[in-house]
Design a protein around this motif. Structure first.
Motif, short mmCIF file in Angstrom:
data_model
loop_
_atom_site.label_atom_id
_atom_site.label_comp_id
_atom_site.label_asym_id
_atom_site.label_seq_id
_atom_site.Cartn_x
_atom_site.Cartn_y
_atom_site.Cartn_z
N THR A 233 75.18 -36.16 -7.89
CA THR A 233 74.25 -35.92 -6.78
C THR A 233 74.82 -36.32 -5.42
O THR A 233 74.23 -35.99 -4.39
N GLU A 234 75.96 -36.98 -5.38
CA GLU A 234 76.53 -37.41 -4.10
C GLU A 234 77.18 -36.23 -3.40
O GLU A 234 77.97 -35.49 -4.01
N ASP A 235 76.85 -36.03 -2.13
CA ASP A 235 77.39 -34.92 -1.34
C ASP A 235 77.13 -33.57 -2.02
O ASP A 235 77.95 -32.65 -1.94
N ASN A 236 76.00 -33.46 -2.67
CA ASN A 236 75.66 -32.23 -3.39
C ASN A 236 75.05 -31.21 -2.43
O ASN A 236 74.09 -31.53 -1.73
N PRO A 237 75.58 -29.98 -2.36
CA PRO A 237 75.07 -28.99 -1.40
C PRO A 237 73.86 -28.23 -1.89
O PRO A 237 73.40 -27.31 -1.21
N TYR A 238 73.33 -28.60 -3.07
CA TYR A 238 72.30 -27.78 -3.69
C TYR A 238 70.90 -28.38 -3.60
O TYR A 238 70.09 -28.25 -4.52
N ALA A 239 70.59 -29.00 -2.48
CA ALA A 239 69.22 -29.47 -2.27
C ALA A 239 68.28 -28.28 -2.13
O ALA A 239 68.69 -27.19 -1.73
N MET A 270 57.75 -38.54 -5.27
CA MET A 270 58.88 -37.98 -6.04
C MET A 270 59.54 -39.05 -6.91
O MET A 270 59.82 -38.83 -8.09
N GLU A 271 59.79 -40.21 -6.30
CA GLU A 271 60.51 -41.25 -7.03
C GLU A 271 59.70 -41.80 -8.18
O GLU A 271 60.25 -42.09 -9.25
N GLU A 272 58.40 -41.92 -8.01
CA GLU A 272 57.56 -42.44 -9.09
C GLU A 272 57.29 -41.40 -10.16
O GLU A 272 57.24 -41.71 -11.35
N ARG A 273 57.13 -40.15 -9.75
CA ARG A 273 56.76 -39.08 -10.69
C ARG A 273 57.94 -38.66 -11.56
O ARG A 273 57.77 -38.40 -12.76
N TRP A 274 59.16 -38.59 -10.97
CA TRP A 274 60.27 -38.00 -11.72
C TRP A 274 61.45 -38.95 -11.91
O TRP A 274 62.44 -38.56 -12.52
N GLN A 275 61.37 -40.16 -11.40
CA GLN A 275 62.28 -41.24 -11.74
C GLN A 275 63.75 -40.85 -11.85
O GLN A 275 64.38 -40.99 -12.88
N GLY A 276 64.29 -40.32 -10.77
CA GLY A 276 65.72 -40.07 -10.71
C GLY A 276 66.15 -38.66 -11.00
O GLY A 276 67.32 -38.33 -10.77
#
Length: 286
Positions: A233-239, A270-276
């Motif tokens: 996910t680091e420097d990932n262009p697919y947001a 987002m962080e609570e619902r899908w945890q990473g």
């Protein structure tokens, strides 16, 4: 129109009259809603795939939109083929489901579309899943791996397999690699292109599949299948981000929606619902 569309958006109470104002651009409706004695609520029809995009939009509508003078009507699509066409034709005010490379691919093949990417909102990491294999090292010679059949997501899937030494791709194919660009294939695996929405179902017929994050979540793959590898996910262009007609990029109600999508409340959701698996992207708007 083909495809399955399910309306799930609910406008704020008392906004029935606003819901009828479905014609014209977002900027035109914003002007109408904020003048002439209206109640100041702008209703936006936003196309999205169900998870996580529609859930995020519904959270915004339920928890944040009214205080920002918005009501969001979410229109769900079960594939990637319809939302850009619906936006171009004026059936939607925005859509939220795609990456910049996917939009660029669409615009290259649809010269009459005038759409613009507003901002990144979140990233869904691609995963390699299997019902029969427990580790990438356990892939047998001649294994069959399904990947998305649209070009931008196929390239992304093949890059993931290359990053984990399953294949090697030819140089100079960044952003556009297909199965014909596989240069080294030590296990002689077969790459099977499948419509992205059908990838979870394809696991019954293949040894593994590289699945888009939203479809993996909808099918509960992180809980029910073996996750063999994850995309970096680091420097990932697919947001994934918000897309509108170009004329509406600076429309007041679009700007307000984009601000809400980047709020701390949405980040926490987002962080609570899908945890990473679903990662918020971009700064927090105060």
């Amino acid at each position: 129109m083909t495809g399955t569309n399910v309306l799930r958006g609910v406008a704020v109470a008392g906004a029935t009259a606003v819901l009828l104002a479905g014609c014209g651009s977002a900027s035109e409706r914003a002007a109408d809603d904020n003048g002439g004695g209206g109640d100041g609520v702008a209703t936006l029809r936003v196309g999205a795939t169900p998870m996580p995009h529609a859930e995020i939009l519904e959270f915004v509508n339920d928890e944040l939109a009214a205080n920002a003078g918005l009501a969001i009507e979410v229109v769900e699509y079960t594939d990637y083929n319809q939302p850009n066409a619906a936006l171009t034709e004026g059936e939607l005010d925005a859509n939220y489901y795609q990456t910049v490379p996917f939009l660029e691919e669409y615009l290259a093949g649809n010269q009459g579309a005038d759409l613009a990417y507003v901002a990144d909102v979140h990233l869904e990491a691609f995963g390699v899943y299997s019902e029969s294999v427990e580790d990438l090292d356990d892939l047998s010679e001649g294994a069959d791996i399904a990947v998305p059949n649209d070009s931008s997501n196929m390239d992304r899937a093949l890059r993931l397999l290359e990053a984990h030494d399953v294949i090697t791709l030819a140089e100079g194919t960044d952003g556009q690699a297909s199965e014909s660009d596989i240069e080294d294939n030590p296990l002689d695996i077969t790459i099977t292109p499948v419509e992205a929405a059908q990838l979870p179902r394809s696991l019954q017929d293949v040894d593994a599949a590289v699945v888009n994050g939203n479809y993996a979540l909808e099918a509960d793959l992180p809980e029910t299948a073996n996750a063999l590898a994850w995309e970096d996910t680091e420097d990932n262009p697919y947001a994934n981000g918000l897309v509108v007609r170009s004329e509406d990029v600076d429309a007041e109600d679009i700007v307000r929606l984009n601000d809400l999508l980047h709020s701390q409340e949405v980040r926490d959701f987002m962080e609570e619902r899908w945890q990473g698996i679903v990662l918020p992207v971009g700064g927090v708007e105060e």
